[in-house]
Scaffold this active site. Structure first.
Site, PDB file in Angstrom:
ATOM      1  N   ASP A 303      21.828  17.285  -5.988  1.00 48.49           N
ATOM      2  CA  ASP A 303      21.580  17.615  -7.389  1.00 48.49           C
ATOM      3  C   ASP A 303      22.906  17.787  -8.118  1.00 48.49           C
ATOM      4  O   ASP A 303      23.986  17.802  -7.508  1.00 48.49           O
ATOM      5  CB  ASP A 303      20.648  18.822  -7.550  1.00 48.49           C
ATOM      6  CG  ASP A 303      21.278  20.141  -7.119  1.00 48.49           C
ATOM      7  OD1 ASP A 303      22.502  20.175  -6.871  1.00 48.49           O
ATOM      8  OD2 ASP A 303      20.549  21.136  -7.031  1.00 48.49           O
ATOM      9  N   ASP A 346      17.246  17.223 -12.126  1.00 46.40           N
ATOM     10  CA  ASP A 346      18.481  16.634 -11.618  1.00 46.40           C
ATOM     11  C   ASP A 346      18.466  16.515 -10.095  1.00 46.40           C
ATOM     12  O   ASP A 346      19.513  16.484  -9.447  1.00 46.40           O
ATOM     13  CB  ASP A 346      19.691  17.463 -12.064  1.00 46.40           C
ATOM     14  CG  ASP A 346      19.660  18.885 -11.506  1.00 46.40           C
ATOM     15  OD1 ASP A 346      18.558  19.444 -11.366  1.00 46.40           O
ATOM     16  OD2 ASP A 346      20.739  19.432 -11.197  1.00 46.40           O
TER      17      ASP A 346
END
Length: 428
Positions: A303, A346
């Site tokens: 991420d 994300d």
């Protein structure tokens, strides 16, 4: 009549669902074929690297007998190779075996218009180039891998490995025959079909994928024959057109469902990467393949570091552009046979096939971390973005489930975050 329309709509919905499942099956089978062909091809390309190193070391001691002996040894240990040839400068000086290949000895490649463009490309790029399949000067058909040889940074000559196309393809796919599927392969630049039925590329409901070869690309057409057994939907189209006003609400509902099954079932709408459903399919296949063939594969959970701060500072529109830019970076730096997916927000997950050691998996993670040391250009603004990575390696000798494997990657990612971000951690 109303009951008939209801059952027809339900039938059409099930047909669409079956079609998309057939596409997913074709995509999975195609990934397996591509991996097997790449493995067979790479085993041939190492021949050129070995000879290049020999020539660089012994270039002042080259003799006809010594060169022929080296070529004979390489040829005897290679599969699917018709002959090997070495051109000094541009003129073919050595060839093995000589019998049956006498026509190419002494040929200057610059005088062969059909082959010179790819040879020049290999020399100019200083990289290997795969040409063909094409008609050979000495007769027959084959693929030719050209590998330029540079000594002291100056062009010395070029090595050609002539591959028997039929033998090579048969060996690459010998263990992957599945009567449920048919497939064909062609070159992307000239659309020359060299394996399978060319008519597949003109059929409907065919899955198309691409693969990279040295300085070129191939296109694949894969047919899932289970599509042929699905009943025609023409009757449903006619009835839907006649009664569209009456069943408008149902049409809208099923249109949304069909979009989910066709587009949303495979790709993430923001980044174009595989989404959660396709990831689950690819991961399940990699898991089954690894257990069956006693192989290992890697899993990466990633991420973006401080992504909330990026959203807060620049706004959510810029945040979306950052996610798309990160996705593009990951996709361009991961092999075609691997799977890069976005789970949402994300969060990204990468399935890395055929990883035999933790060290190899770590090297990939270091490469990904390095590419984000350069700021991303987002809407004419440079934004420095870093990522954190959690790694785990599946061992077929264990009984680790896919759910446990994903949990291991998440825990390793959490450790990377805890260690200060912009780094990786391997699950232990």
């Amino acid at each position: 009549m109303l009951a008939f329309l209801f059952w027809h709509s339900l039938f059409d919905y099930q047909r669409q669902k079956a079609e998309n499942e057939a596409y997913i099956e074709a995509a999975t089978y195609g990934s397996l074929l591509r991996a097997e062909l790449d493995r067979e091809l790479n085993s041939l390309l190492f021949i050129s690297n070995g000879l290049s190193s020999f020539i660089k070391v012994y270039r002042h001691e080259l003799q006809q007998e010594k060169m022929q002996a080296i070529l004979a040894d390489l040829w005897s240990n290679a599969r699917h190779v018709r002959n090997l040839a070495v051109a000094v400068n541009y003129k073919v000086t050595y060839v093995y075996p000589e019998k049956g290949n006498e026509k190419i000895l002494g040929i200057d490649y610059r005088d062969v218009p059909s082959q010179w463009p790819k040879i020049k490309l290999a020399i100019d790029s200083r990289q290997g180039v795969l040409d063909g399949p094409l008609e050979l000067i000495q007769g027959g058909n084959g693929m030719i891998f050209r590998f330029p040889i540079f000594v002291d940074d100056h062009y010395w000559g070029i090595m050609s490995t002539v591959i028997d196309t039929g033998s090579f393809m048969q060996a690459a796919f010998k263990g992957d025959h599945n009567p449920q599927f048919a497939f064909a392969i062609r070159t992307q630049d000239h659309k020359q079909v060299f394996y399978g039925d060319a008519a597949l590329f003109k059929q409907k409901n065919i899955f198309i994928m691409h693969s990279s070869v040295p300085n070129g690309k191939w296109e694949w057409a894969i047919e899932n024959k289970s599509m042929q057994s699905l009943p025609s939907h023409k009757l449903g189209i006619v009835l839907s057109a006649l009664l569209s006003l009456f069943i408008g609400s149902l049409v809208y509902f099923f249109a949304q469902e069909r979009y989910y099954l066709s587009e949303g079932a495979l790709m993430d709408s923001l980044t174009g990467l595989a989404n959660r459903r396709l990831l689950e399919s690819r991961l399940s296949y990699a898991h089954s393949e690894a257990k069956r063939d006693r192989k290992r594969f890697g899993l990466m959970a990633l991420d973006i570091d401080h992504f909330k701060a990026i959203n807060d500072q620049y706004g959510h529109d810029v945040g979306d552009e950052v996610i798309k830019a990160v996705a593009a970076k990951l996709k361009s730096n991961i092999r075609d046979l691997d799977t890069v997916s976005r789970l949402g927000g994300d969060e990204f997950v990468i399935v890395v096939k055929d990883q035999q050691s933790e060290h190899a998996l770590i090297q990939i993670a270091l490469k990904l971390l390095d590419i984000f040391n350069t700021p991303l250009l987002i809407n004419d603004r440079e934004i420095l973005v870093h990522i954190s990575i959690g790694l785990t390696l599946f061992d077929p000798d264990t009984e680790v489930t896919l759910k446990q494997l994903l949990k291991q990657a998440d825990m390793a990612l959490y450790q990377a975050k805890h260690r200060g971000r912009n780094t990786y951690r391997l699950w232990k």
